[in-house]
Write a protein that holds these residues in place. Structure first.
Motif, PDB file in Angstrom:
ATOM      1  N   VAL A  51       5.789 -30.994 -11.685  1.00  0.00           N
ATOM      2  CA  VAL A  51       6.869 -31.174 -10.709  1.00  0.00           C
ATOM      3  C   VAL A  51       7.505 -29.835 -10.383  1.00  0.00           C
ATOM      4  O   VAL A  51       7.788 -29.531  -9.209  1.00  0.00           O
ATOM      5  CB  VAL A  51       7.922 -32.168 -11.238  1.00  0.00           C
ATOM      6  N   SER A  58       4.627 -36.619 -20.415  1.00  0.00           N
ATOM      7  CA  SER A  58       5.938 -36.315 -19.851  1.00  0.00           C
ATOM      8  C   SER A  58       6.146 -34.807 -19.744  1.00  0.00           C
ATOM      9  O   SER A  58       6.697 -34.306 -18.756  1.00  0.00           O
ATOM     10  CB  SER A  58       7.042 -36.933 -20.717  1.00  0.00           C
ATOM     11  N   VAL A  96       4.156 -33.597 -16.839  1.00  0.00           N
ATOM     12  CA  VAL A  96       4.805 -33.985 -15.581  1.00  0.00           C
ATOM     13  C   VAL A  96       5.899 -32.992 -15.222  1.00  0.00           C
ATOM     14  O   VAL A  96       6.053 -32.605 -14.057  1.00  0.00           O
ATOM     15  CB  VAL A  96       5.385 -35.413 -15.691  1.00  0.00           C
ATOM     16  N   ARG A  97       6.650 -32.563 -16.219  1.00  0.00           N
ATOM     17  CA  ARG A  97       7.726 -31.592 -15.980  1.00  0.00           C
ATOM     18  C   ARG A  97       7.191 -30.314 -15.348  1.00  0.00           C
ATOM     19  O   ARG A  97       7.740 -29.823 -14.356  1.00  0.00           O
ATOM     20  CB  ARG A  97       8.432 -31.275 -17.300  1.00  0.00           C
ATOM     21  N   SER A 145      10.589 -35.471 -14.906  1.00  0.00           N
ATOM     22  CA  SER A 145      10.455 -34.963 -13.534  1.00  0.00           C
ATOM     23  C   SER A 145      11.762 -34.305 -13.097  1.00  0.00           C
ATOM     24  O   SER A 145      11.755 -33.240 -12.462  1.00  0.00           O
ATOM     25  CB  SER A 145      10.107 -36.103 -12.576  1.00  0.00           C
ATOM     26  N   PHE A 198      -3.546 -32.003 -11.615  1.00  0.00           N
ATOM     27  CA  PHE A 198      -2.786 -32.575 -12.734  1.00  0.00           C
ATOM     28  C   PHE A 198      -3.699 -32.987 -13.873  1.00  0.00           C
ATOM     29  O   PHE A 198      -3.486 -32.601 -15.036  1.00  0.00           O
ATOM     30  CB  PHE A 198      -1.957 -33.768 -12.263  1.00  0.00           C
ATOM     31  N   PHE A 220       8.756 -40.330 -17.777  1.00  0.00           N
ATOM     32  CA  PHE A 220       8.171 -39.501 -16.724  1.00  0.00           C
ATOM     33  C   PHE A 220       9.215 -39.150 -15.674  1.00  0.00           C
ATOM     34  O   PHE A 220       9.283 -38.017 -15.187  1.00  0.00           O
ATOM     35  CB  PHE A 220       6.982 -40.200 -16.084  1.00  0.00           C
TER      36      PHE A 220
END
Length: 256
Positions: free
Chosen positions: A111, A104, A107-108, A16, A154, A12
């Motif tokens: 962010v 993951s 999350v990218r 990020s 999210f 993660f």
């Protein structure tokens, strides 16, 4: 088996950083860099403010602070939802070749869009300063508002991502729905002008998400209803996300 293992947490953090590098690579070798984001959105807000302020016959000193706070946060919400809904399909070549947790990838994208939000927040501050709107102690409500809104965005967008991976038409449906929600959510119009049809805003869940972010900048505290609905939506979104992740954790690779 845990849906997120300790070894996944390191991923993660790595993804990020990739979200940050997406912004860096997008504006590499440009003169203004990320300032392009703020400039484009600033001109858009100016145009909308002048045109719709005149149509609604509202004082620009009242309308501009209202629209800039709503529009900037709506950009964050809508862009995150749309990009996360297609993230698993967009990055399918990566997840097919690298052992990576699907969260993951999400999350990218989250962010990246949150960084864009940070670039746009100065527009809010400039407009408020120009029109002499100075938030009081109510600004402290911004942090819990951002936290609650982030959870909802999210987990809600993550659930849509798994559904879109299984049913690709759902991504197109999401795009259409987001466009309609922009029109029925008080972003460029105030619920006060609806009079007897104010229930359109009240029963719109996104109204409450936007209000817990907008009101602290306007020197007001979000209502109890705003927070009750927003917290309820966040809990529901988290529950649906966990269920979606349990079902799709190892299957989504075959769907994309």
């Amino acid at each position: 088996m845990a849906i997120i293992a300790k070894s996944d947490l390191a991923q993660f953090g790595y993804w990020s950083k990739l979200g940050y590098l997406d912004i860096v690579s997008r504006y590499r070798r440009t003169v203004l860099g990320p300032l392009w984001i703020s400039m484009v959105n600033g001109f858009t807000i100016f145009a909308i403010g002048v045109v719709y302020g005149s149509l609604f016959r509202l004082p620009l000193a009242e309308y501009f602070p209202f629209i800039v706070t709503g529009y900037i946060f709506w950009l964050w919400i809508s862009s995150t939802v749309l990009e996360m809904s297609s993230a698993l399909v967009t990055y399918r070549f990566i997840v097919h070749n690298i052992p990576v947790h699907p969260v993951s990838v999400l999350v990218r994208v989250f962010v990246r869009n949150t960084i864009v939000l940070m670039h746009n927040v100065p527009i809010i501050l400039v407009v408020l300063l120009y029109f002499g709107v100075f938030p009081g102690w109510e600004i402290i409500w911004l942090m819990p508002g951002l936290f609650v809104a982030s959870i909802f965005i999210f987990f809600g967008s993550g659930s849509i991502a798994f559904i879109s991976a299984r049913f690709h038409d759902f991504q197109l449906l999401t795009t259409a729905v987001v466009g309609v929600l922009f029109l029925v959510t008080p972003i460029i119009w105030s619920p006060d002008i609806l009079v007897e049809r104010a229930y359109i805003a009240t029963f719109n869940p996104l109204t409450h998400i936007v209000e817990i972010l907008r009101q602290p900048f306007l020197g007001a505290s979000p209502s109890e209803l705003n927070y009750a609905v927003s917290l309820g939506l966040s809990v529901l979104a988290a529950a649906v996300f966990v269920l979606s992740l349990r079902i799709s954790r190892y299957r989504y690779l075959f769907w994309i």
